[in-house]
Design a protein around this motif. Structure first.
Motif, mmCIF file in Angstrom:
data_model
loop_
_atom_site.group_PDB
_atom_site.id
_atom_site.type_symbol
_atom_site.label_atom_id
_atom_site.label_comp_id
_atom_site.label_asym_id
_atom_site.label_seq_id
_atom_site.Cartn_x
_atom_site.Cartn_y
_atom_site.Cartn_z
ATOM 1 N N ILE A 156 5.900 8.425 12.691
ATOM 2 C CA ILE A 156 6.778 8.686 11.550
ATOM 3 C C ILE A 156 6.251 7.927 10.343
ATOM 4 O O ILE A 156 6.106 6.704 10.368
ATOM 5 N N ASN A 157 5.949 8.674 9.301
ATOM 6 C CA ASN A 157 5.384 8.090 8.077
ATOM 7 C C ASN A 157 6.518 7.559 7.205
ATOM 8 O O ASN A 157 7.092 8.287 6.402
ATOM 9 N N ASP A 158 6.827 6.292 7.400
ATOM 10 C CA ASP A 158 8.011 5.704 6.771
ATOM 11 C C ASP A 158 7.694 4.662 5.713
ATOM 12 O O ASP A 158 8.556 3.885 5.316
ATOM 13 N N ARG A 159 6.450 4.609 5.244
ATOM 14 C CA ARG A 159 6.079 3.642 4.211
ATOM 15 C C ARG A 159 5.109 4.316 3.233
ATOM 16 O O ARG A 159 4.562 5.372 3.515
ATOM 17 N N GLY A 160 4.928 3.664 2.072
ATOM 18 C CA GLY A 160 3.998 4.187 1.085
ATOM 19 C C GLY A 160 4.701 4.616 -0.193
ATOM 20 O O GLY A 160 5.933 4.616 -0.290
ATOM 21 N N ILE A 161 3.915 5.001 -1.182
ATOM 22 C CA ILE A 161 4.455 5.312 -2.500
ATOM 23 C C ILE A 161 5.409 6.494 -2.478
ATOM 24 O O ILE A 161 6.403 6.532 -3.211
ATOM 25 N N SER A 166 11.570 8.315 -3.445
ATOM 26 C CA SER A 166 12.964 8.648 -3.111
ATOM 27 C C SER A 166 13.858 7.443 -3.327
ATOM 28 O O SER A 166 14.984 7.564 -3.842
ATOM 29 N N LEU A 167 13.358 6.272 -2.926
ATOM 30 C CA LEU A 167 14.160 5.050 -3.032
ATOM 31 C C LEU A 167 14.488 4.725 -4.487
ATOM 32 O O LEU A 167 15.649 4.435 -4.834
ATOM 33 N N VAL A 168 13.477 4.780 -5.365
ATOM 34 C CA VAL A 168 13.690 4.451 -6.778
ATOM 35 C C VAL A 168 14.601 5.474 -7.440
ATOM 36 O O VAL A 168 15.493 5.111 -8.234
ATOM 37 N N ALA A 169 14.396 6.746 -7.136
ATOM 38 C CA ALA A 169 15.267 7.775 -7.717
ATOM 39 C C ALA A 169 16.722 7.546 -7.289
ATOM 40 O O ALA A 169 17.650 7.739 -8.072
ATOM 41 N N TYR A 170 16.911 7.127 -6.039
ATOM 42 C CA TYR A 170 18.272 6.836 -5.569
ATOM 43 C C TYR A 170 18.851 5.627 -6.299
ATOM 44 O O TYR A 170 20.031 5.624 -6.680
ATOM 45 N N GLN A 171 18.013 4.578 -6.509
ATOM 46 C CA GLN A 171 18.489 3.407 -7.232
ATOM 47 C C GLN A 171 18.995 3.780 -8.621
ATOM 48 O O GLN A 171 20.010 3.258 -9.081
ATOM 49 N N ARG A 192 16.783 15.161 -1.719
ATOM 50 C CA ARG A 192 17.240 15.540 -3.063
ATOM 51 C C ARG A 192 16.753 14.543 -4.105
ATOM 52 O O ARG A 192 16.352 14.924 -5.213
ATOM 53 N N PHE A 193 16.738 13.269 -3.747
ATOM 54 C CA PHE A 193 16.275 12.257 -4.696
ATOM 55 C C PHE A 193 14.750 12.265 -4.837
ATOM 56 O O PHE A 193 14.222 11.924 -5.896
ATOM 57 N N MET A 227 18.095 4.105 3.959
ATOM 58 C CA MET A 227 17.715 5.478 3.631
ATOM 59 C C MET A 227 16.934 6.123 4.777
ATOM 60 O O MET A 227 17.104 7.310 5.062
ATOM 61 N N ASN A 228 16.097 5.340 5.443
ATOM 62 C CA ASN A 228 15.383 5.873 6.600
ATOM 63 C C ASN A 228 16.346 6.280 7.705
ATOM 64 O O ASN A 228 16.170 7.323 8.351
ATOM 65 N N CYS A 229 17.361 5.465 7.935
ATOM 66 C CA CYS A 229 18.350 5.797 8.975
ATOM 67 C C CYS A 229 19.083 7.092 8.644
ATOM 68 O O CYS A 229 19.385 7.897 9.539
#
Length: 564
Positions: A156-161, A166-171, A192-193, A227-229
């Motif tokens: 599962i590719n769960d790291r990287g830019i 998605s994380l920054v857009a959610y923030q 969506r983010f 967010m991963n969960c």
């Protein structure tokens, strides 16, 4: 088994006619007018210094077997016709006896590691992932049917830019919403983010977030984990719909540093070399590949470094005899490089690594895209084929209760989807057409399922007698023998499909067997056969067809419904 008996008779004929023993015999089933089995004699012409026709003629004259009623030499082929009663008895008795195990051959035990799916945690699974999952699970079943222990994994590719986008857009845009508060599936919520991410105004923030993540920033790590969960919860639902299962999940965040020690060891051995800027490389130009950077000048890893480490660690963990990576064809060069490096490092098991490449899935607009929001989500595809199937079921059975209609449409819709994606060779690109997939005619899943359901409806009217009470001489028509010979070939087809990693061979076979049954059914009465002996012989014949259709569909992960 009948095929072995025929081969033994041919070997005896070779010995009697030529004092010669061929290394192997490849029997085929010719057109019905030429018999039941045929042997091409061309491969033996050089050793015997005779024409193929002369070889076939001498074999025909010396072939002796109680089961064989006719032999003929035609154009270099030895054509053999089997006594109808023996053919029916041999084939149908074995199918009825083995039932769910017919076609399963427990060959040499081996452990095979299979990697498939391997999604990113910034968006939902899409149509391409469906093809990957369907192909991976079909391959697992095929190999298990050959006796292998298959370890099903995903990375599962769960790291990287891309994850940080998605994380920054959610923030910035999330307003503390959650999948629960919006009523969205978790992977769709996060995806969506990813689409809302603005490259011009947010990219610097994403890069900063990635640096913080790598530095272990508690707030970033906590949000990343949350967010991963959400995404994993969404993946589980989709995997359940597809029937995808994994024995172990690997996560990129826990594996991306695995290869660094391997790079250092390879450098000391002289397998790799260091440039003036301290970056580490491997030179593969001598085998037609390029020079490849393995570690950047700042000491950070590249993607292939992780794959090197993961391959070595999984071999230590599972001690597999071979490993298969189910990954799209755009990664073909990557795997050629990966396997070549592992071989250079002296890992003997690297010879047993295989990249099962598969083609892209195209839409009417062309190749799928994910950033522009043009990707077709897996859940939407699954819902669409179910709805199309539901409409077809309601059209055919308007009085059917709603619950039962939905149950049937689920089996038909998912079966149609899986069959459509598996019916071509893995390397072939697919232009996905839901309406074509759901059709009840043609080379489709519903066509095969319908043949199974039709047989089930006949057998509900009357159950066939056991094989020992059947007069198999009643199965002498061309349509009977065509079905019997197709059933006889099923174990071989299943073996070929497993050995060549080609589930499409099973699809082709099931369509062909369904066609043979439909031809038979249109020409011959079953329940209204001319006499009881013929009726029960035909009932047993179609019962065997039903078993093989069910078993074959099962290898593809497709339900065999008794009602359509």
């Amino acid at each position: 088994m009948l095929t072995l008996d025929v081969k033994e008779a041919i070997n005896s004929a070779f010995k009697k006619a030529f004092s010669y023993q061929p290394e192997s015999l490849e029997l085929v089933n010719p057109e019905p007018q030429f018999g039941d089995f045929a042997l091409a004699c061309h491969p033996f012409a050089k050793n015997l210094k005779l024409s193929p026709q002369e070889i076939a003629s001498r074999l025909a004259a010396n072939l002796i077997s109680k089961s064989i009623v006719k032999t003929e030499a035609v154009a270099g082929y030895l054509n053999i016709t089997i006594e109808a009663g023996r053919l029916g008895q041999e084939v149908l008795s074995e199918v009825i006896d083995k039932d769910k195990h017919f076609g399963v051959a427990k060959s040499k035990k081996e452990k095979i590691l299979l990697e498939y799916s391997s999604p990113n945690t910034n968006k939902p699974l899409h149509l391409g992932h469906i093809r990957n999952n369907v192909l991976g699970m079909a391959l697992a079943r095929l190999l298990e049917a050959r006796g292998a222990e298959v370890v099903k994994t995903q990375i599962i590719n769960d790291r990287g830019i891309h994850i940080m986008k998605s994380l920054v857009a959610y923030q910035k845009l999330g307003n503390n919403e959650t999948p629960e508060s919006t009523g969205e599936k978790g992977d769709h919520f996060v995806g969506r983010f990813y689409v809302l991410f603005n490259e011009e105004t947010m990219i610097d923030d994403a890069k900063e977030a990635l640096c913080k993540w790598e530095a272990g920033d508690k707030d970033i790590k906590a949000l990343w984990q949350t967010m991963n969960c959400w995404v994993y919860d969404g993946f589980k639902e989709t995997y359940k719909s597809l029937g995808s299962k994994f024995d172990k999940d690997y996560y990129e965040n826990a594996t991306y540093l695995l290869g660094k020690k391997i790079i250092s060891a390879g450098l000391k051995k002289g397998v790799f070399y260091k440039e003036a800027d301290n970056s580490i490389w491997v030179d593969l130009t001598d085998i037609g590949l390029d020079k490849k950077v393995l570690q950047r000048s700042d000491g950070t890893s590249v993607y292939i470094t992780q794959d090197l480490g993961l391959a070595v660690s999984r071999q230590k963990e599972w001690k597999f005899s071979r490993a298969i990576y189910v990954v799209g064809h755009e990664q073909e060069y990557h795997f050629r490089v990966l396997f070549a490096i592992l071989k250079r490092l002296g890992y003997k098991w690297a010879e047993k690594l295989h990249h099962l490449s598969y083609g892209l899935v195209f839409l009417p607009e062309g190749k799928m895209k994910s950033r522009e929001g043009k990707v077709v989500d897996a859940d939407d595809v699954i819902a669409e084929v179910k709805n199309l199937a539901l409409a077809e079921v309601k059209k055919r059975f308007p009085e059917l209760p709603n619950i039962e209609a939905h149950e049937r449409s689920k089996a038909i819709g998912l079966g149609a989807l899986k069959f459509f994606l598996l019916r071509v060779t893995p390397t072939q690109a697919i232009h996905f057409n839901p309406k074509e997939a759901i059709a009840f005619e043609g080379s489709t899943g519903p066509y095969v399922q319908y043949a199974h359901a039709r047989i089930a409806s006949i057998l509900k009217e009357e159950t066939p007698l056991p094989p020992k009470k059947i007069d198999f001489s009643k199965l002498a028509s061309p349509e009977d023998k065509n079905i019997l010979l197709k059933i006889l070939s099923y174990p071989k087809v299943a073996s070929q499909a497993a050995n060549s990693y080609s589930p499409n061979l099973i699809c082709d076979y099931l369509v062909s067997l369904s066609q043979a049954f439909n031809t038979f059914y249109h020409k011959h009465q079953v329940l209204r056969a001319p006499d009881e002996e013929t009726k029960h012989a035909r009932l047993l014949l179609i019962k065997a067809v039903q078993i093989v259709l069910r078993n074959g569909l099962g290898l593809l992960g497709i339900d065999a419904p008794e009602r359509m």
